[in-house]
Write an enzyme that holds these catalytic residues in place. Structure first.
Site, mmCIF file in Angstrom:
data_model
loop_
_atom_site.group_PDB
_atom_site.id
_atom_site.type_symbol
_atom_site.label_atom_id
_atom_site.label_comp_id
_atom_site.label_asym_id
_atom_site.label_seq_id
_atom_site.Cartn_x
_atom_site.Cartn_y
_atom_site.Cartn_z
ATOM 1 N N SER A 18 0.841 -1.193 0.000
ATOM 2 C CA SER A 18 0.000 0.000 0.000
ATOM 3 C C SER A 18 0.876 1.243 0.000
ATOM 4 O O SER A 18 2.076 1.183 0.286
ATOM 5 C CB SER A 18 -0.934 0.023 1.227
ATOM 6 O OG SER A 18 -0.185 0.152 2.417
ATOM 7 N N HIS A 237 15.105 5.132 -0.062
ATOM 8 C CA HIS A 237 14.886 3.738 0.287
ATOM 9 C C HIS A 237 14.154 3.731 1.616
ATOM 10 O O HIS A 237 14.639 4.306 2.596
ATOM 11 C CB HIS A 237 16.210 2.988 0.399
ATOM 12 C CG HIS A 237 16.051 1.530 0.689
ATOM 13 N ND1 HIS A 237 17.085 0.737 1.112
ATOM 14 C CD2 HIS A 237 14.968 0.715 0.619
ATOM 15 C CE1 HIS A 237 16.657 -0.495 1.296
ATOM 16 N NE2 HIS A 237 15.365 -0.527 1.003
ATOM 17 N N ASP A 238 13.002 3.102 1.672
ATOM 18 C CA ASP A 238 12.152 3.231 2.860
ATOM 19 C C ASP A 238 12.863 2.803 4.141
ATOM 20 O O ASP A 238 12.628 3.375 5.211
ATOM 21 C CB ASP A 238 10.821 2.499 2.691
ATOM 22 C CG ASP A 238 10.950 1.063 2.226
ATOM 23 O OD1 ASP A 238 12.085 0.520 2.224
ATOM 24 O OD2 ASP A 238 9.928 0.466 1.839
ATOM 25 N N THR A 239 13.775 1.839 4.036
ATOM 26 C CA THR A 239 14.500 1.441 5.234
ATOM 27 C C THR A 239 15.449 2.538 5.697
ATOM 28 O O THR A 239 15.652 2.738 6.902
ATOM 29 C CB THR A 239 15.273 0.140 4.995
ATOM 30 O OG1 THR A 239 14.382 -0.849 4.475
ATOM 31 C CG2 THR A 239 15.886 -0.384 6.282
ATOM 32 N N ASN A 297 18.714 -9.060 4.955
ATOM 33 C CA ASN A 297 17.295 -9.181 4.619
ATOM 34 C C ASN A 297 16.745 -10.505 5.132
ATOM 35 O O ASN A 297 17.238 -11.577 4.745
ATOM 36 C CB ASN A 297 17.082 -9.130 3.099
ATOM 37 C CG ASN A 297 17.148 -7.740 2.531
ATOM 38 O OD1 ASN A 297 18.097 -7.015 2.789
ATOM 39 N ND2 ASN A 297 16.153 -7.379 1.754
#
Length: 475
Positions: A18, A237-239, A297
């Site tokens: 989302s 980068h969302d992280t 990851n």
């Protein structure tokens, strides 16, 4: 607006399931976010594979930015973050096709092509990345030569949206560091590697750092959203954005940014390119302010969410996840198998319980039997993977890990947080849930002068306004 006074910014935060537009209000003692709207991010199967509906995402972002400006007309800037590695190819400003999804199987072709020219160990010395079959360099290597040759620009997902908003093609460096094409020695595009792989250097745009200005909105965009402002590069980068908002002491803690993926690591000043890091399949990714995210990851909540989706398809209705987790908590941990969540079989969409069964049969352990047992097995397996990765991150990075911070959606999963604390033998601090959005708005707010200081100062503001929940080990 004077330095240090409160102000507002907007964050476009695109996740793998989302997207959201969020207004952040930030000042020296203020850190508030308001979700304007949330929209689905549903991948699309086409004749040639699995794609992102990037135009749908962009249209939703424009619509919700318009609502954001109605709510807060004085928005000082817009920042965009998303998942890593995926990209769009353009020619003369036109998108050639919808970007492929990193879970599409085509990337496997690129792995063989790249490793024929340069093995992973040599790549690691240059780019510092763990082996993941969907990294950008493998995806580009899987593209037909005539397609890559025809393109004149390649933009990662947040950079593509920023280009449509501003007309400026840039590559934000935290996300660029996940492509495999950035050289850690000087944090520049690795021209020699790009040439050795037979990729066109000209399609990669100039690099930009978090906090730098991308550009002002194009007139037609400003008209569409009902406001004029500029786009600021964040940890796209969302992280990278999430780690900004982890209220941690970097010299004594590991973090887990837990959503679809579980990114488990520590923050260090310099990349760790040792044989031990290579053997552990750890990665060095760019962080805000030049920090390095040394992490691994872990498959993350994807395994659980895909399992639940499969059950919902069978049942024909939604399954209440809190109720399912409550029932899983009643199952003794000793009664379920702990499986390797990082096994490649769990990467693609599909029947997760059947894959768990297959793993168990191959390893001569009894598989789960009920939905509660499958759920408990997934939680136990994730918790063990998190605990192991946090310990390894600390050892590789020289960080004395005494606390684990879990941010993102996984911070809401109390069973997972508790079992991670139990298996790691140390406290887990859970929250903030909205770490990615908070990190996004904090970098923008600092660039706008609403707050100032180092990452530590930003994290202190998070700690003062978003107190985490503590889970102490009990077993």
């Amino acid at each position: 607006m004077s330095a240090g006074s409160a102000g507002a910014v907007a964050a476009v935060d695109l996740g793998a399931t989302s997207g959201r537009v969020i207004v952040g209000r930030v000042g020296p003692d203020t850190l508030e976010t308001e979700t304007v709207a949330r929209f689905p991010n549903d991948p699309v199967f086409a004749g040639d594979g699995l794609h992102w509906d990037i135009l749908g995402l962009y249209g939703a972002a424009l619509r919700d930015l318009r609502d954001a400006f109605r709510t807060e007309p004085g928005i000082a800037s817009i920042g965009i973050d998303s998942w890593a590695v995926d990209y769009g190819l353009l020619r003369d400003g036109r998108l050639l096709s919808n970007p492929f999804h990193y879970r599409d199987e085509r990337a496997a072709r690129g792995v063989a092509a790249v490793h024929e020219r340069m093995p992973h160990a040599e790549l690691f010395e240059r780019n510092g990345l763990q082996f993941l079959p969907f990294n950008t360099l493998y995806q580009l290597a899987s593209e037909p030569a005539d397609v890559v040759g025809f393109a004149d620009t390649a933009l990662l997902i947040p950079d593509l949206l920023a280009y449509w908003l501003t007309g400026a093609a840039r590559a934000e460096i935290t996300n660029a560091s996940t492509t495999g094409l950035l050289r850690w020695a000087d944090r520049r595009w690795d021209d020699a590697l790009i040439g050795a792989l037979g990729l066109p250097r000209g399609i990669l745009p100039p690099l930009i750092a978090p906090g730098e200005r991308v550009g002002g909105l194009l007139p037609r965009v400003a008209e569409a959203i009902g406001g004029s402002t500029e786009v600021t590069a964040v940890g796209s980068h969302d992280t990278a954005s999430a780690v900004v908002a982890v209220p941690m002491r970097a010299d004594a803690a590991a973090y887990i940014s837990c959503g679809t993926w579980g990114l488990v690591g520590v923050e260090v000043e310099h990349p760790v390119l040792t044989p031990q890091a290579l053997a552990a399949n750890f990665t060095n990714e760019g962080g805000v302010d030049g920090r390095v995210r040394l992490l691994h990851n872990v498959m993350g909540l994807w395994v659980l969410s895909e399992t639940v989706r499969g059950w919902e398809r069978v049942e024909g209705h939604a399954i209440d996840l809190p109720t399912l987790l409550d029932s899983a908590a009643e199952v003794p941990a000793s009664a379920v198998p702990v499986f390797d969540v990082n096994d490649a079989r769990f990467l693609p969409p599909g029947d997760m319980p059947a894959r768990i069964d297959a793993w168990c049969v191959e390893h001569d352990v009894a598989p789960p039997r009920t939905r509660a047992e499958y759920t408990r097995s997934i939680v136990e397996s994730l918790a063990q993977a998190f605990a192991d990765a946090a310990a390894t991150a600390g050892r590789l990075g020289g960080v004395d890990v005494r606390t684990i911070h879990i941010v993102g959606g996984g911070a809401l999963n109390r069973l997972l947080c508790q079992r991670t604390a139990d298996r790691a033998g140390m406290p887990v601090l859970a929250g903030p849930v909205e770490a990615t959005a908070l990190g996004n708005v904090l970098v923008q707010a600092r660039a706008a002068g609403f707050v100032s200081g180092s990452l530590e100062a930003l994290r202190d503001l998070v700690a003062r306004t978003h107190a985490p929940r503590r889970f102490d080990p009990v077993a």
